[in-house]
Write a protein that holds these residues in place. Structure first.
Motif, mmCIF file in Angstrom:
data_model
loop_
_atom_site.group_PDB
_atom_site.id
_atom_site.type_symbol
_atom_site.label_atom_id
_atom_site.label_comp_id
_atom_site.label_asym_id
_atom_site.label_seq_id
_atom_site.Cartn_x
_atom_site.Cartn_y
_atom_site.Cartn_z
ATOM 1 N N THR A 1 80.007 6.148 30.933
ATOM 2 C CA THR A 1 80.999 5.742 30.254
ATOM 3 C C THR A 1 82.187 4.992 31.083
ATOM 4 O O THR A 1 82.628 5.766 31.846
ATOM 5 C CB THR A 1 81.401 6.756 29.128
ATOM 6 N N SER A 2 82.586 4.000 30.670
ATOM 7 C CA SER A 2 83.898 3.481 31.187
ATOM 8 C C SER A 2 84.600 2.491 30.326
ATOM 9 O O SER A 2 83.998 1.824 29.205
ATOM 10 C CB SER A 2 83.319 2.349 32.425
ATOM 11 N N ALA A 3 86.118 2.667 30.417
ATOM 12 C CA ALA A 3 86.521 2.025 29.472
ATOM 13 C C ALA A 3 87.010 0.388 30.056
ATOM 14 O O ALA A 3 87.125 -0.708 29.403
ATOM 15 C CB ALA A 3 88.151 2.747 29.446
ATOM 16 N N SER A 4 87.357 0.448 31.621
ATOM 17 C CA SER A 4 87.655 -0.746 32.119
ATOM 18 C C SER A 4 87.194 -0.579 33.444
ATOM 19 O O SER A 4 87.536 0.090 34.297
ATOM 20 C CB SER A 4 89.274 -1.021 32.186
ATOM 21 N N GLY A 5 86.216 -1.654 33.905
ATOM 22 C CA GLY A 5 85.543 -1.502 35.051
ATOM 23 C C GLY A 5 84.382 -1.899 35.168
ATOM 24 O O GLY A 5 83.481 -1.707 34.204
ATOM 25 N N ASP A 6 83.588 -2.396 36.181
ATOM 26 C CA ASP A 6 82.279 -2.741 36.100
ATOM 27 C C ASP A 6 81.193 -1.861 36.587
ATOM 28 O O ASP A 6 81.748 -0.590 37.193
ATOM 29 C CB ASP A 6 81.919 -4.044 37.375
ATOM 30 N N ASN A 7 80.357 -1.565 35.876
ATOM 31 C CA ASN A 7 79.256 -0.636 36.208
ATOM 32 C C ASN A 7 77.875 -1.421 36.875
ATOM 33 O O ASN A 7 77.402 -2.160 36.251
ATOM 34 C CB ASN A 7 78.911 -0.143 34.878
ATOM 35 N N GLU A 8 77.379 -0.658 37.722
ATOM 36 C CA GLU A 8 76.288 -1.000 38.476
ATOM 37 C C GLU A 8 75.312 -0.081 38.867
ATOM 38 O O GLU A 8 75.760 0.996 39.321
ATOM 39 C CB GLU A 8 76.827 -1.782 39.857
ATOM 40 N N MET A 9 74.066 -0.297 38.396
ATOM 41 C CA MET A 9 73.049 0.569 38.711
ATOM 42 C C MET A 9 71.737 -0.086 39.284
ATOM 43 O O MET A 9 71.385 -1.257 38.826
ATOM 44 C CB MET A 9 72.620 1.318 37.210
ATOM 45 N N LYS A 10 71.358 0.345 40.451
ATOM 46 C CA LYS A 10 70.207 -0.238 41.112
ATOM 47 C C LYS A 10 69.196 0.983 41.652
ATOM 48 O O LYS A 10 69.576 2.000 42.193
ATOM 49 C CB LYS A 10 70.753 -0.684 42.261
ATOM 50 N N GLU A 11 67.776 0.825 41.739
ATOM 51 C CA GLU A 11 66.928 1.546 42.031
ATOM 52 C C GLU A 11 67.204 3.089 41.503
ATOM 53 O O GLU A 11 67.418 4.020 42.004
ATOM 54 C CB GLU A 11 66.905 1.555 43.315
ATOM 55 N N ILE A 12 67.071 3.217 40.093
ATOM 56 C CA ILE A 12 67.415 4.310 39.444
ATOM 57 C C ILE A 12 66.166 4.748 38.674
ATOM 58 O O ILE A 12 65.517 4.050 37.988
ATOM 59 C CB ILE A 12 68.464 4.210 38.275
ATOM 60 N N HIS A 13 65.996 6.136 38.828
ATOM 61 C CA HIS A 13 65.015 6.728 37.987
ATOM 62 C C HIS A 13 65.332 7.709 37.088
ATOM 63 O O HIS A 13 65.896 8.697 37.568
ATOM 64 C CB HIS A 13 63.859 7.287 39.016
ATOM 65 N N SER A 14 64.772 7.544 35.810
ATOM 66 C CA SER A 14 65.649 8.342 34.754
ATOM 67 C C SER A 14 64.813 8.363 33.541
ATOM 68 O O SER A 14 64.354 7.026 33.216
ATOM 69 C CB SER A 14 67.055 7.929 34.450
ATOM 70 N N SER A 15 64.636 9.146 32.723
ATOM 71 C CA SER A 15 63.747 9.112 31.561
ATOM 72 C C SER A 15 64.663 8.829 30.151
ATOM 73 O O SER A 15 64.329 7.990 29.419
ATOM 74 C CB SER A 15 63.237 10.547 31.027
ATOM 75 N N ILE B 1 65.261 -0.368 37.702
ATOM 76 C CA ILE B 1 65.415 0.853 37.157
ATOM 77 C C ILE B 1 64.073 1.366 36.381
ATOM 78 O O ILE B 1 63.427 0.349 35.932
ATOM 79 C CB ILE B 1 66.555 1.028 36.123
ATOM 80 N N THR B 2 63.732 2.716 36.773
ATOM 81 C CA THR B 2 62.569 2.999 36.230
ATOM 82 C C THR B 2 62.855 4.264 34.906
ATOM 83 O O THR B 2 63.481 5.215 35.358
ATOM 84 C CB THR B 2 61.646 3.989 37.233
ATOM 85 N N GLU B 3 62.810 3.577 33.666
ATOM 86 C CA GLU B 3 63.120 4.517 32.550
ATOM 87 C C GLU B 3 61.810 5.060 31.958
ATOM 88 O O GLU B 3 60.985 4.198 31.527
ATOM 89 C CB GLU B 3 64.018 3.880 31.930
ATOM 90 N N GLY B 4 61.826 6.037 31.623
ATOM 91 C CA GLY B 4 60.677 6.512 31.029
ATOM 92 C C GLY B 4 60.625 6.618 29.356
ATOM 93 O O GLY B 4 59.683 6.324 28.695
ATOM 94 N N LYS B 5 61.599 7.009 28.605
ATOM 95 C CA LYS B 5 61.756 7.172 27.106
ATOM 96 C C LYS B 5 62.799 6.236 26.592
ATOM 97 O O LYS B 5 62.427 5.502 25.786
ATOM 98 C CB LYS B 5 62.089 8.502 26.859
ATOM 99 N N SER B 6 63.998 6.007 27.044
ATOM 100 C CA SER B 6 64.965 5.298 26.423
ATOM 101 C C SER B 6 66.056 4.660 27.435
ATOM 102 O O SER B 6 66.177 5.156 28.443
ATOM 103 C CB SER B 6 65.632 5.812 25.344
ATOM 104 N N LEU B 7 66.573 3.448 27.089
ATOM 105 C CA LEU B 7 67.446 2.574 27.727
ATOM 106 C C LEU B 7 68.367 2.003 26.881
ATOM 107 O O LEU B 7 68.125 1.116 26.122
ATOM 108 C CB LEU B 7 66.790 1.585 28.711
ATOM 109 N N SER B 8 69.795 2.713 26.895
ATOM 110 C CA SER B 8 70.729 2.135 25.811
ATOM 111 C C SER B 8 71.972 1.565 26.601
ATOM 112 O O SER B 8 72.452 2.110 27.584
ATOM 113 C CB SER B 8 71.084 3.100 24.817
ATOM 114 N N VAL B 9 72.136 0.390 26.340
ATOM 115 C CA VAL B 9 73.395 -0.558 27.114
ATOM 116 C C VAL B 9 74.354 -0.964 25.998
ATOM 117 O O VAL B 9 73.833 -1.993 25.186
ATOM 118 C CB VAL B 9 72.793 -1.578 28.023
ATOM 119 N N ASN B 10 75.769 -0.653 25.945
ATOM 120 C CA ASN B 10 76.362 -1.083 25.086
ATOM 121 C C ASN B 10 77.761 -1.496 25.614
ATOM 122 O O ASN B 10 78.362 -0.564 26.347
ATOM 123 C CB ASN B 10 76.818 0.169 23.821
#
Length: 228
Positions: free
Chosen positions: A180-194, A210-219
């Motif tokens: 969660t971020s209010a002001s700033g860039d978010n970067e994800m690379k080579e992530i394993h998560s359900s 990114i390897t996601e198992g169940k859900s991926l939510s980006v807002n």
């Protein structure tokens, strides 16, 4: 008359800077304790950077170096099964108490073993946070101002938040990941998560490999989203 006033103000400011520089000294701090006796590691900082790394022993080692007027700028306290590490910004007193002449900064280095650590909680007001090659059951980072860099970290639950600063998570694994971020860039690379949830008010969100198992939510309310 105006020239005389300007000269006086300049003299006061310069004098304040000199006093600030000479009153602050470099402080060193180092201690350690057995990780098996710790359930939760709590870190509270006002302005210093925090760097986590893997420990080669079964002990949690804490060291710090920085400039501040306090005799003990960093405190280390055992509270039951909690280990509390805190740093508070020294406030000037007297006439110069209302002025700030730069940040009396420093860095806190924390080494933790691969296992035996259940919870890591970090609350930081103004400073950068770096986590590398560590693992825990739960990792929670709440950063007000500063960047967060997470690399080669594993946890069941990872929660990373920032009000004003970027968040970078790379080469890491989480059962549940919440950013969660209010002001700033978010970067994800080579992530394993359900389960991955990313919420941003004003900033770019970049997700790669990114390897996601169940859900991926980006807002995001204001900013670009890139997923590849």
């Amino acid at each position: 008359m105006k020239k005389i006033i300007a000269t006086s103000v300049t003299s006061i400011v310069i004098g304040g800077i000199v006093l600030s520089l000479y009153s602050a000294e470099t402080k060193n701090f180092k201690t350690s304790c057995n990780a098996k006796n710790i359930d939760t590691l709590k870190v509270y900082t006002d302005s210093w950077d925090v760097k986590f790394k893997k420990s080669n022993s079964n002990e949690v080692t804490v060291s710090a170096e920085g400039r501040q007027k306090d005799k003990a700028p960093v405190t280390f306290q055992k509270d039951g099964e909690d280990l509390v590490i805190s740093q508070k910004e020294q406030k000037n007193s007297g006439f110069f108490g209302g002025f700030t002449f730069g940040k009396q900064g420093g860095t806190i280095y924390i080494n933790v073993p691969d296992s035996d650590m259940n919870n890591i909680e970090i609350t930081n007001k103004d400073g950068n946070i770096q986590l590398s090659e560590i693992s825990a059951e739960n990792i929670v980072v709440d950063n007000h101002s500063g960047d967060e860099k997470v690399n080669n970290v594993s946890a069941h639950i990872g929660k990373f938040s920032s009000k004003d600063g970027g968040i970078s998570v790379e080469n890491s694994s989480f059962e549940k990941l919440n950013i969660t971020s209010a002001s700033g860039d978010n970067e994800m690379k080579e992530i394993h998560s359900s389960n991955v949830k990313v919420s941003s008010i004003d900033g770019t969100v970049s997700i790669k490999d990114i390897t996601e198992g169940k859900s991926l939510s980006v807002n995001t309310k204001s900013g670009d989203i890139g997923v590849s």
